[in-house]
Write a protein that holds these residues in place. Sequence first.
Motif: not given
Lengths: 176, 176, 176
Positions: C9-32
Motif C-alpha cells: 500500500a505504501r509503495e503504491r502511494k509513492e507511485g512505485r507500483l501500479v494497482l488500479e483499481p485499488f481497494d484496501k480490503e484486498h490487502i493481505q498480509p503479504n499480497s493483494y
Amino acid sequence: MILTGPEIARERKEGRLVLEPFDKEHIQPNSYNLTLGPTVALYTGEALDTHKANPYTTVTIPENGYVLQPDRIYLGSSVEILGSKHHVPIIRSRSGAARLGLFLHVTADLIDIGSIGQSTFQMHAVQPVRVHAGDRLAQVTFWRVQGEITLYNGKYQGSRGPQPSQIHRDVAEATR
Amino acid sequence: MILTGPEIARERKEGRLVLEPFDKEHIQPNSYNLTLGPTVALYTGEALDTHKANPYTTVTIPENGYVLQPDRIYLGSSVEILGSKHHVPIIRSRSGAARLGLFLHVTADLIDIGSIGQSTFQMHAVQPVRVHAGDRLAQVTFWRVQGEITLYNGKYQGSRGPQPSQIHRDVAEATR
Amino acid sequence: MILTGPEIARERKEGRLVLEPFDKEHIQPNSYNLTLGPTVALYTGEALDTHKANPYTTVTIPENGYVLQPDRIYLGSSVEILGSKHHVPIIRSRSGAARLGLFLHVTADLIDIGSIGQSTFQMHAVQPVRVHAGDRLAQVTFWRVQGEITLYNGKYQGSRGPQPSQIHRDVAEATR
C-alpha cells in the motif's frame, strides 16, 4: 532473501519460526521437508462452484497407501505444524514427488505471515499415483519480508488436517 | 531479493553462477531463458507408486516435434547446465509456453544451492501440445540467500538429461 | 525480500507500483487480491503447437457463471492493471480457489519488471468448476530486486484482457 537450511534451524531455535515436530534430517540446503499426514479430503460432487459450499468427505490413508486419481482434487495436510510471525513460508513439492506427476499445490503456495498450523496440500496427480502417510512429499521455504508486519487473522488460522475451500464465504460477506 | 537480468549476467561473469551455454539474447528483465533438450522420459506403467521404482523409457524428439498428451507426465531437461553456490535458482515456464497449457514443473521449481547440472523439467500438457527440441520453454530466476550455506550433495548432482524420480529410495534408506 | 501488505500500500502511494483499481480490503498480509475479469479466451483446436499460431475464441462470462472443463486451458485476466518499475510482481491463486482444484497459472507466474497491464491468468480446472466474473481468485506479491534494472519492453506490454500465446513468433524471429 530465502533462508538457507542452517538459517531455518537457527531461526527456529530462536523462536522466530515454528516447525513441529522438528527433525534435523529434514533440513535441506534451502528448505525443510514436510510429511504427508494420514487424512485426505475430497469433494463428493464432481462439479464445483466458487459461489457454493462444496460438500466433501475425508478418507484415512490405508497402510498400503492410497491411489490419487487424475480426475479429482485431493486435499492433504502436513504432519508438521508450521508458520512464522517474522518470515513468509512458501511450500512446494520435493522433486521426487513432482517427477511422478504429483502436484502438491494448485498455485496457492504462499502462507500468510502469522498463520500457524498444519499446511493444506492441494494434491493433483497427472497419472494415478499411490501415496503413503508419512511420505516426505513437500518442502517449505522461508522468505524475509520488507515493511510493517500485519499478522494473519483469517478463516484458516490454527488449521489441523486438510481444510476445504471457504471461497464461497466471499460472496456471503460481500452481500451481507 | 531476485537478481535482475543484468545482475544475472554480471554474477555469471564473476563465476558466481553457472549458465552454459550462455547466449545474451536469453537475458530477460529478471530471468534467463532455458531451452528444451532433445530427450524426453516417460514412465512405462500407468499407475505410479512413491514406494517403488517406476520403470520408464526415453524418447528422442523427432525433427517435426513430439506431441505431449494430457494423461502422461513427461520429464524433459534444459540444454543449459545451470546452478550456483551463492544464489538459489528457481525455474518456471515462459508465459508463451504456459499460455498453451504447458506446465514446465509440477510444483518442484526450486534448485538447491550448490546443485549444478541440466535441470529436469516436469512437463504436463492440459491439451495435446507439440513441442520441439530447442524451444525456449522455460526460464530461471536467481535469489539471494540469508544464512550459512551448506551446498547440495544429493542424488541428482551433476544431472545430464531428464532424471526420473528417486523418491522410493527414501523408504529403502529409512528401513536400512 | 517480499513486500508486506502495508508496504504494498505504501509503495503504491509513492507511485512505485501500479494497482488500479485499488481497494484496501484486498490487502493481505503479504499480497493483494486480484479479481477475475469478464472475458475468457480458449483455443478452438484441441491439439496445439509451439511453432504455430493457435486459433482461439473469446467468451463473456454469463451472469450465472461459466464452467471451466478439465480438458481445456482457459486464459482469463485480472480486472486490475498492475505492475512496477521497481519491484517484481509474482501472481498465484488464493487458497480458496486452489482448494477447488483451480490453477491460476501454469507455472508462468512471474511478471517482468516494467510490464504494466491486466495480468493474463492461465486457468486450468482439475474438476469442472463454475467461476464468476468478479471472483477474487488470485493474488499478487511484490519482490525486491538486486542489480541494474532493464525495463520490460516485450510483446505483451500494456495488455488488456486475456492474451493468447505468442511463442510461435520465436521461430519466425529466429529464421528471419
